[in-house]
Design an enzyme around this catalytic site. Structure first.
Site, PDB file in Angstrom:
ATOM      1  CE1 TYR A  77      -4.496  -2.355   4.878  1.00 57.10           C
ATOM      2  CE2 TYR A  77      -3.579  -0.187   4.423  1.00 57.10           C
ATOM      3  CZ  TYR A  77      -4.114  -1.379   3.970  1.00 57.10           C
ATOM      4  OH  TYR A  77      -4.261  -1.601   2.609  1.00 57.10           O
TER       5      TYR A  77
ATOM      6  CB  SER B 176      -0.866   0.010   1.268  1.00 54.32           C
ATOM      7  OG  SER B 176      -1.417   1.287   1.487  1.00 54.32           O
TER       8      SER B 176
HETATM    9  N1  NAP Z   1      -8.585  -0.192  -1.877  1.00 55.72           N
HETATM   10  C1  NAP Z   1      -7.546   0.545  -1.523  1.00 55.72           C
HETATM   11  O1  NAP Z   1      -7.651   1.794  -1.396  1.00 55.72           O
HETATM   12  C2  NAP Z   1      -6.211  -0.095  -1.268  1.00 55.72           C
HETATM   13  C3  NAP Z   1      -5.089   0.739  -1.131  1.00 55.72           C
HETATM   14  C4  NAP Z   1      -3.855   0.149  -0.894  1.00 55.72           C
HETATM   15  C5  NAP Z   1      -3.734  -1.214  -0.788  1.00 55.72           C
HETATM   16  N2  NAP Z   1      -4.838  -2.002  -0.904  1.00 55.72           N
HETATM   17  C6  NAP Z   1      -4.665  -3.457  -0.773  1.00 55.72           C
HETATM   18  O2  NAP Z   1      -5.185  -4.088  -1.937  1.00 55.72           O
HETATM   19  C7  NAP Z   1      -5.533  -5.430  -1.611  1.00 55.72           C
HETATM   20  C8  NAP Z   1      -6.906  -5.745  -2.168  1.00 55.72           C
HETATM   21  O3  NAP Z   1      -7.857  -4.963  -1.475  1.00 55.72           O
HETATM   22  P1  NAP Z   1      -9.134  -4.317  -2.173  1.00 55.72           P
HETATM   23  O4  NAP Z   1      -9.021  -2.861  -2.025  1.00 55.72           O
HETATM   24  O5  NAP Z   1      -9.321  -4.914  -3.507  1.00 55.72           O
HETATM   25  O6  NAP Z   1     -10.283  -4.746  -1.141  1.00 55.72           O
HETATM   26  P2  NAP Z   1     -11.382  -5.913  -1.187  1.00 55.72           P
HETATM   27  O7  NAP Z   1     -12.250  -5.784  -2.358  1.00 55.72           O
HETATM   28  O8  NAP Z   1     -11.979  -5.929   0.174  1.00 55.72           O
HETATM   29  O9  NAP Z   1     -10.491  -7.195  -1.440  1.00 55.72           O
HETATM   30  C9  NAP Z   1      -9.865  -7.921  -0.441  1.00 55.72           C
HETATM   31  C10 NAP Z   1     -10.012  -9.376  -0.793  1.00 55.72           C
HETATM   32  O10 NAP Z   1      -9.273 -10.146   0.143  1.00 55.72           O
HETATM   33  C11 NAP Z   1     -10.087 -11.236   0.558  1.00 55.72           C
HETATM   34  N3  NAP Z   1      -9.709 -11.550   1.929  1.00 55.72           N
HETATM   35  C12 NAP Z   1      -9.717 -10.729   3.007  1.00 55.72           C
HETATM   36  N4  NAP Z   1      -9.332 -11.387   4.089  1.00 55.72           N
HETATM   37  C13 NAP Z   1      -9.070 -12.651   3.704  1.00 55.72           C
HETATM   38  C14 NAP Z   1      -8.660 -13.815   4.376  1.00 55.72           C
HETATM   39  N5  NAP Z   1      -8.405 -13.815   5.697  1.00 55.72           N
HETATM   40  N6  NAP Z   1      -8.493 -14.949   3.672  1.00 55.72           N
HETATM   41  C15 NAP Z   1      -8.748 -14.971   2.338  1.00 55.72           C
HETATM   42  N7  NAP Z   1      -9.148 -13.908   1.634  1.00 55.72           N
HETATM   43  C16 NAP Z   1      -9.308 -12.755   2.323  1.00 55.72           C
HETATM   44  C17 NAP Z   1     -11.526 -10.743   0.460  1.00 55.72           C
HETATM   45  O11 NAP Z   1     -12.431 -11.818   0.195  1.00 55.72           O
HETATM   46  P3  NAP Z   1     -13.282 -12.519   1.364  1.00 55.72           P
HETATM   47  O12 NAP Z   1     -13.854 -11.416   2.208  1.00 55.72           O
HETATM   48  O13 NAP Z   1     -14.279 -13.326   0.632  1.00 55.72           O
HETATM   49  O14 NAP Z   1     -12.296 -13.358   2.118  1.00 55.72           O
HETATM   50  C18 NAP Z   1     -11.461  -9.827  -0.753  1.00 55.72           C
HETATM   51  O15 NAP Z   1     -11.762 -10.535  -1.925  1.00 55.72           O
HETATM   52  C19 NAP Z   1      -5.442  -5.544  -0.089  1.00 55.72           C
HETATM   53  O16 NAP Z   1      -4.234  -6.168   0.267  1.00 55.72           O
HETATM   54  C20 NAP Z   1      -5.416  -4.101   0.368  1.00 55.72           C
HETATM   55  O17 NAP Z   1      -4.786  -3.945   1.601  1.00 55.72           O
HETATM   56  C21 NAP Z   1      -6.078  -1.465  -1.157  1.00 55.72           C
END
Ligand code: NAP
Length: 260
Positions: free
Chosen positions: A154, A141
């Protein structure tokens, strides 16, 4: 990784957000074999309709549980024998003043964002070593490059991902395994629904940059503002002033930000 056709890809958290957009981008580039782990079976099942020509290994499991990761990688080994691309994308967030984040949320963020990512990499590595051209993409991130108030636990997990990638890249120098790290900044995904952030990137754009970065053999794929990242790296005390000017707005916009 020069091309993505006929590649076998394992991804955590591919059922939504950036993970699903990464699947879409790879699908466009010709990838058809995806192994996906996530907790919600429904989100995983829905992938079959969205990507009708893909061949999926769908594994309903939790990356914070070592046994689930062992079974997931065992299934990949049984079906594919080798793996070309591992994308460690699953992640959760619980923001707020440190004293107000529950112990459970702090522990879960570490277990999911760090321990799960490290163990999945460890278990998948023997399979990646069977590939002639392999890659690992770790999703960190922008908060690993610029620590901001109310995201301390985080940000710590994402900083850990940054240094894990760097150490691993150096450790794997004698293998044809590229190690890249993606640093998204605010992106419009389910993770951000409970935050009050504006001006979010689209997950499609983030996925495009990620795949471009893998193609270019980039080590770090950053989406945040380059000037701020540089200022924070070279003069963190000066950046403290910027962070102070954002303090109240950050406090407000993170007060309900939780996606666990
Ligand atoms: N969105 C942002 O602004 C942002 C910014 C920087 C970094 N990121 C990073 O990008 C990555 C993807 O996030 P996103 O923004 O796309 O959010 P998201 O749509 O909530 O995706 C996260 C995914 O991880 C899965 N997940 C969460 N906990 C899990 C667990 N314990 N075991 C297996 N699967 C798990 C969730 O599916 P289930 O709930 O079905 O398990 C979901 O599909 C993350 O690492 C996040 O920290 C996001």
């Amino acid at each position: 990784m020069k091309n993505f056709e006929n590649k076998k890809v394992a991804i955590s958290g591919g059922g939504s957000g950036i993970g699903k957009s990464l699947i879409a981008e790879l699908y466009k580039a010709g990838t058809r074999d995806f192994a996906v782990i996530g907790r919600s079976a429904d989100k995983l099942e829905a992938l079959k309709n969205e990507f009708p020509e893909a061949r999926f290994i769908l594994f309903s499991g939790d990356v914070s549980k070592p046994q689930d990761l062992k079974e997931f990688t065992k299934e990949i080994e049984n079906k594919w024998k080798a793996l070309d691309l591992l994308i460690n994308n699953a992640g959760i967030v619980s923001a707020g003043p440190i004293g107000e984040i529950s112990d459970e949320d702090i522990i879960s963020q570490v277990n999911t964002n760090v321990t799960g990512l490290i163990l999945l990499t460890k278990y998948a590595l023997p399979l990646l070593k069977e590939s002639k051209e392999a890659a690992i993409l770790n999703v960190s991130s922008n908060l690993a490059l610029i620590g901001l108030p109310f995201y301390a636990p985080y940000a710590a997990t994402k900083g850990a991902v940054k240094v894990f990638s760097e150490a691993l890249r150096r450790e794997l120098k004698d293998f044809p395994i590229q190690v890249a790290t993606l640093y998204p900044t605010g992106t419009d995904t389910p993770m951000m629904t409970s935050s009050q952030s504006q001006g979010l990137h689209s997950s499609e754009m983030v996925a495009q940059k990620a795949i471009e970065g893998l193609k270019n053999n980039d080590i770090d794929i950053t989406l945040g503002d380059a000037e701020n990242i540089k200022l924070n790296r070279e003069n963190p005390v000066e950046f403290d002033k910027k962070a102070a000017s954002m303090y109240d707005a950050m406090k407000k916009r993170t007060e309900n930000h939780r996606s666990m």
